[in-house]
Scaffold this motif. Structure first.
Motif, PDB file in Angstrom:
ATOM      1  N   TYR A 198     -52.818  10.327  -8.472  1.00  0.00           N
ATOM      2  CA  TYR A 198     -52.928  11.262  -7.353  1.00  0.00           C
ATOM      3  C   TYR A 198     -53.341  10.515  -6.093  1.00  0.00           C
ATOM      4  CZ  TYR A 198     -57.746  11.005  -9.049  1.00  0.00           C
ATOM      5  OH  TYR A 198     -58.969  10.548  -9.480  1.00  0.00           O
ATOM      6  N   ALA A 199     -53.306  11.231  -4.970  1.00  0.00           N
ATOM      7  CA  ALA A 199     -53.702  10.698  -3.654  1.00  0.00           C
ATOM      8  C   ALA A 199     -52.968   9.406  -3.287  1.00  0.00           C
ATOM      9  CB  ALA A 199     -55.211  10.497  -3.588  1.00  0.00           C
ATOM     10  N   PHE A 225     -42.586  10.776  -7.409  1.00  0.00           N
ATOM     11  CA  PHE A 225     -42.138  11.779  -8.365  1.00  0.00           C
ATOM     12  C   PHE A 225     -43.263  12.137  -9.326  1.00  0.00           C
ATOM     13  CE2 PHE A 225     -38.375   9.752  -6.849  1.00  0.00           C
ATOM     14  CZ  PHE A 225     -37.380  10.709  -6.883  1.00  0.00           C
ATOM     15  N   LEU A 226     -43.317  13.398  -9.730  1.00  0.00           N
ATOM     16  CA  LEU A 226     -44.279  13.830 -10.730  1.00  0.00           C
ATOM     17  C   LEU A 226     -43.927  13.248 -12.095  1.00  0.00           C
ATOM     18  CD1 LEU A 226     -46.674  15.498 -11.711  1.00  0.00           C
ATOM     19  CD2 LEU A 226     -45.138  17.466 -11.893  1.00  0.00           C
ATOM     20  N   SER A 227     -42.644  13.060 -12.356  1.00  0.00           N
ATOM     21  CA  SER A 227     -42.190  12.526 -13.643  1.00  0.00           C
ATOM     22  C   SER A 227     -42.008  11.016 -13.573  1.00  0.00           C
ATOM     23  CB  SER A 227     -40.852  13.158 -14.042  1.00  0.00           C
ATOM     24  OG  SER A 227     -40.994  14.543 -14.183  1.00  0.00           O
ATOM     25  N   ALA A 228     -42.077  10.378 -14.732  1.00  0.00           N
ATOM     26  CA  ALA A 228     -41.792   8.941 -14.829  1.00  0.00           C
ATOM     27  C   ALA A 228     -40.297   8.722 -14.600  1.00  0.00           C
ATOM     28  CB  ALA A 228     -42.202   8.416 -16.197  1.00  0.00           C
ATOM     29  N   GLY A 251     -36.484  14.246 -12.265  1.00  0.00           N
ATOM     30  CA  GLY A 251     -36.989  15.595 -12.066  1.00  0.00           C
ATOM     31  C   GLY A 251     -36.830  16.052 -10.632  1.00  0.00           C
ATOM     32  N   ASP A 252     -37.089  17.333 -10.429  1.00  0.00           N
ATOM     33  CA  ASP A 252     -36.912  17.904  -9.103  1.00  0.00           C
ATOM     34  C   ASP A 252     -38.240  18.113  -8.379  1.00  0.00           C
ATOM     35  OD1 ASP A 252     -37.802  19.913 -10.697  1.00  0.00           O
ATOM     36  OD2 ASP A 252     -36.225  21.337 -10.207  1.00  0.00           O
ATOM     37  N   VAL A 253     -39.330  17.537  -8.910  1.00  0.00           N
ATOM     38  CA  VAL A 253     -40.626  17.599  -8.239  1.00  0.00           C
ATOM     39  C   VAL A 253     -40.901  16.225  -7.641  1.00  0.00           C
ATOM     40  CG1 VAL A 253     -43.085  18.056  -8.485  1.00  0.00           C
ATOM     41  CG2 VAL A 253     -41.444  19.362  -9.853  1.00  0.00           C
ATOM     42  N   TYR A 254     -40.739  16.131  -6.323  1.00  0.00           N
ATOM     43  CA  TYR A 254     -40.943  14.870  -5.623  1.00  0.00           C
ATOM     44  C   TYR A 254     -41.446  15.153  -4.211  1.00  0.00           C
ATOM     45  CZ  TYR A 254     -36.425  15.911  -3.501  1.00  0.00           C
ATOM     46  OH  TYR A 254     -35.403  16.518  -2.833  1.00  0.00           O
ATOM     47  N   ARG A 270     -46.205   9.980 -10.871  1.00  0.00           N
ATOM     48  CA  ARG A 270     -46.056   9.033 -11.973  1.00  0.00           C
ATOM     49  C   ARG A 270     -45.111   7.871 -11.642  1.00  0.00           C
ATOM     50  NH1 ARG A 270     -48.416  10.798 -16.518  1.00  0.00           N
ATOM     51  NH2 ARG A 270     -48.639  13.038 -16.806  1.00  0.00           N
ATOM     52  N   SER A 271     -44.249   8.069 -10.626  1.00  0.00           N
ATOM     53  CA  SER A 271     -43.303   7.019 -10.274  1.00  0.00           C
ATOM     54  C   SER A 271     -42.976   7.097  -8.785  1.00  0.00           C
ATOM     55  CB  SER A 271     -42.017   7.148 -11.109  1.00  0.00           C
ATOM     56  OG  SER A 271     -41.426   8.429 -10.946  1.00  0.00           O
TER      57      SER A 271
END
Length: 114
Positions: free
Chosen positions: A70-71, A83-86, A90-93, A109-110
């Motif tokens: 985070y941060a 991105f939230l996913s490794a 994913g569509d959360v960025y 995460r990436s």
């Protein structure tokens, strides 16, 4: 006659462009993030002069078995998309401009630099 000179000039320019060395593409600076260690301590991770165009999984937060980092702070000269996913999937960025940062609420995460 003019056509011959034009073609010769174009071929010369093309040869020059093809033979010029290309610089390695990298973001200059540092990307920082905070993560929780396996022991439960808060730690700061960083990437120095990260490569551009390549997805980077953030050490310490790169698997679903670990809490996300985070941060993030993008102290590079390139735009960073986190991105939230490794594996930058994913569509959360979220996109961080050069010199930009985000609050503790942004989980990552990436990252990829562009």
């Amino acid at each position: 006659m003019r056509l011959r000179h034009t073609v010769a000039a174009a071929l010369g320019a093309l040869t020059l462009v093809v033979t010029l060395p290309t610089a390695a593409s990298a973001a200059t600076g540092q990307f920082r993030y905070t993560y929780e260690t396996e022991e439960g301590y808060e730690a700061v991770g960083f990437l120095n002069d990260p490569p551009s165009g390549a997805c980077i999984n953030l050490p310490g937060a790169d698997s679903d078995a670990l809490p996300p980092a985070y941060a993030p702070k993008n102290i590079t000269d390139a735009t960073a998309t986190v991105f939230l996913s490794a594996d930058c999937e994913g569509d959360v960025y979220y996109t961080l401009r050069p010199g930009g940062g985000a609050s503790d609420r942004l989980k990552v995460r990436s990252v990829v630099f562009g």
